[in-house]
Enzyme design. Sequence first.
Site, short mmCIF file in Angstrom:
data_model
loop_
_atom_site.label_atom_id
_atom_site.label_comp_id
_atom_site.label_asym_id
_atom_site.label_seq_id
_atom_site.Cartn_x
_atom_site.Cartn_y
_atom_site.Cartn_z
N LYS A 1 47.79 29.17 29.08
CA LYS A 1 46.72 29.94 29.73
C LYS A 1 45.47 29.09 29.90
CE LYS A 1 44.69 33.50 31.48
NZ LYS A 1 44.99 33.72 32.89
N GLU B 1 54.60 29.43 40.11
CA GLU B 1 54.38 29.34 38.66
C GLU B 1 55.12 30.41 37.88
OE1 GLU B 1 50.39 29.77 36.97
OE2 GLU B 1 49.84 31.12 38.58
N ASN C 1 31.93 49.87 23.64
CA ASN C 1 32.57 49.11 24.72
C ASN C 1 31.83 49.47 26.00
OD1 ASN C 1 34.49 48.47 22.85
ND2 ASN C 1 36.11 49.72 23.76
N GLY C 2 31.61 48.50 26.87
CA GLY C 2 30.93 48.80 28.13
C GLY C 2 29.63 48.04 28.23
N CYS D 1 36.59 45.63 25.18
CA CYS D 1 36.45 45.39 23.75
C CYS D 1 37.35 46.45 23.13
CB CYS D 1 35.03 45.65 23.27
SG CYS D 1 33.79 44.53 23.94
N ARG E 1 42.34 43.12 24.03
CA ARG E 1 41.21 43.62 24.81
C ARG E 1 39.97 42.74 24.68
NH1 ARG E 1 41.37 49.05 26.49
NH2 ARG E 1 39.12 49.01 26.53
N GLU F 1 46.88 30.07 47.28
CA GLU F 1 46.92 30.84 46.04
C GLU F 1 48.25 31.61 45.93
OE1 GLU F 1 45.68 30.90 43.35
OE2 GLU F 1 45.96 32.86 42.46
N LYS G 1 51.02 31.20 42.95
CA LYS G 1 51.45 32.35 42.15
C LYS G 1 52.96 32.42 42.13
CE LYS G 1 48.75 33.15 40.56
NZ LYS G 1 47.41 32.89 40.16
N HIS H 1 53.09 19.41 62.83
CA HIS H 1 52.89 18.02 62.43
C HIS H 1 53.83 17.62 61.29
CE1 HIS H 1 49.44 17.78 65.07
NE2 HIS H 1 49.11 18.99 64.63
N TRP I 1 34.59 41.42 23.17
CA TRP I 1 34.70 40.49 24.29
C TRP I 1 33.30 40.44 24.88
CZ3 TRP I 1 37.82 37.10 26.65
CH2 TRP I 1 37.61 36.81 27.99
O1 M6R Z 1 40.54 28.83 32.99
P1 M6R Z 1 40.49 28.15 34.33
O2 M6R Z 1 40.11 29.09 35.42
O3 M6R Z 1 39.64 26.93 34.34
O4 M6R Z 1 41.99 27.69 34.60
C1 M6R Z 1 42.31 26.93 35.73
C2 M6R Z 1 43.79 26.88 35.95
O5 M6R Z 1 44.43 26.30 34.84
C3 M6R Z 1 44.40 28.26 36.21
O6 M6R Z 1 43.78 28.90 37.27
C4 M6R Z 1 45.92 28.13 36.50
O7 M6R Z 1 46.10 27.49 37.72
C5 M6R Z 1 46.58 29.51 36.50
N1 M6R Z 1 47.78 29.47 35.75
C6 M6R Z 1 46.94 30.00 37.84
O8 M6R Z 1 47.53 31.24 37.82
#
Ligand code: M6R
Length: 613
Positions: free
Chosen positions: A608, A493, A100-101, A2, A27, A486, A490, A509, A74
């Site tokens: 996001k 993207e 905060n905390g 926060c 934050r 994962e 990463k 395969h 937050w």
């Molecule tokens: O907010 P969410 O965790 O539901 O979001 C899911 C995905 O959109 C999210 O994890 C996306 O794949 C990220 N950009 C990955 O880094």
Amino acid sequence: MCGIVGYTGPREAFDILIEGLKKLEYRGYDSAGLALQDGDRIRVVKAAGSIAALEKRVRGQIKPLQVGLGHTRWATHGRPTDENAHPHLSCCGNFAVVHNGIIENYSALRDWLRDEKGHVFRSETDTEVLAHLLEEFYAGDLLEALRRTAEIVEGSYAMAALSAHEPGRLVCARKDSPLIIGLGEGENYIASDITALLSHTRRAYILEDGEFASVTAEEVKISRAGGEILQKEVFTVKWDAVAAEKGGYNHFMLKEIMEQPTAVRETLRQRIDTAAGRVNLNELNFAPEELCALEKIYIIACGTAYHAGLVGKYAIEKLAGLPVEVDLASEFRYREPILLKQKHLVITVSQSGETADTLAALRLARRKGVRVLAVTNVVGSSVAREADEVLYTRAGPEIAVASTKAYLTQLIALYLVALYLGDLRKALPSEEAARLVRDLDRLPGLLKQILAEERLSELRAYADRLARWENAFFLGRNLDYAVAMEGSLKLKEISYIHAEAYAAGELKHGPLALITEGIPVIVLATQESILDKTLSNIQEVNARGGAVFAVIPEGRGEIARQVEGAFYLPPVKDLLAPVLSAVPLQLIAYYAAVARGCSVDKPRNLAKSVTVE
Ligand code: M6R
């Protein structure tokens, strides 16, 4: 996470506080508020929503006042509502607090204040107890009342208060949550982060745990709990405003990667008892019989959260002996899944709690009468509101589009669920549970080792080479395969390098046809129980000229000799290895994206939070 800002001096506090809060918005940003000293009373304005909305509502409505505190929230305890926004006032309205905390013993303190001292509470927050404690302990000195408050609260805090009884004075204290005192000429400030103050001052005292400060326009006094006055060095800030917001890092993504030890520690806080060797998820209100009667779990999520779900499947099946199906929310919602009331449980995983497909899957499950547990990072999000029960990850706000600290805390949440179910369903011997609980507790320390500067340079050097390629492969078996997926997401993207993850056993395969001279292949080989199998896959890649970079357990130098590069992980149980092995992959993706000049925090075409289908 926060944000706190405070001002005392001759200027109008409103503008300084609002401007400071806007700088701290990263934050946390679900609600905001101000407390201003107005003669012998305190005026509080606060509301759910953004700081800009609060400003619009209040500007011009209050007369110029010179002393105040501001907060951007937050949510951790209590939804983001007007009442739960900070500052919080005591019953008499003469004490205002921002915090905060997490106050861990707030529930016992609230009962005591309400039942034995007659205090009336207005919010659902842990913070409100602080305002009532100040009122209870006040005997003519606000700092003394804060000291007595700090003596009895447990948990983490950066807290600041003002009182109508002591015009012009702010007091504050910290434990496990940052707080600084900004130094001006004939005016002084408080902030949880220097970012809030850079347009006013670059000189500050950094408060340490257990320190208290009394701040007026003319004077700042810092003392210990016992009252001993400290002479502290003035810290001069060299960062510019943008760098300061990112804590001195070039990107939010790197800052968030570095925050992972804390995020993991926070997510475990009060949920594991290392002495008893048990997990405590009392916050979930499922009846034990209900969980014991389950025959199957679905984990539903998108993107990175889906990858966390794949690790969750291994953990729940292993520790609780319960079959788990993991599904992409966008597939699940349109495939008429068999959902049986009382026999099935759906776990949705979502950082934002707003992902449209995940929310639709949740609604589908509930329509069929199946109960839903949400694992999410955002208190009061749609997923949190609509699920039957919620287990919050406590990663703090994640700003970078690429999810990092949210992923690690999702893994932790799912391990906790697995251990909890294993215990309840008597599927897990108590000694094994106790060992795992202790191992979970060690993870923040191990993460810090991985994030040490010298380890980062190893990864940066590899990422610089990788950045020259347009294709890369990730391989792994079992849990390593889940992490490989994962790592591959990463990389693609944020660096736009085309990356594919394969189960190492699948190589023959088909994918082996793609291995050509020098092509980068990142192999996850952390699972001691099947290491030999993965080693054979490394040989298959080597034989076709592929360039392997392997993530391997410490002490396995013989593997390092067979590959082009290696990153050693500190010793950890196979089951928990994903929490550590994901980190070098996040960093490789980050450094490769930087080397390619990509927009790291806001990759092209991505958002996001995906609130549309
Ligand atoms: O907010 P969410 O965790 O539901 O979001 C899911 C995905 O959109 C999210 O994890 C996306 O794949 C990220 N950009 C990955 O880094």
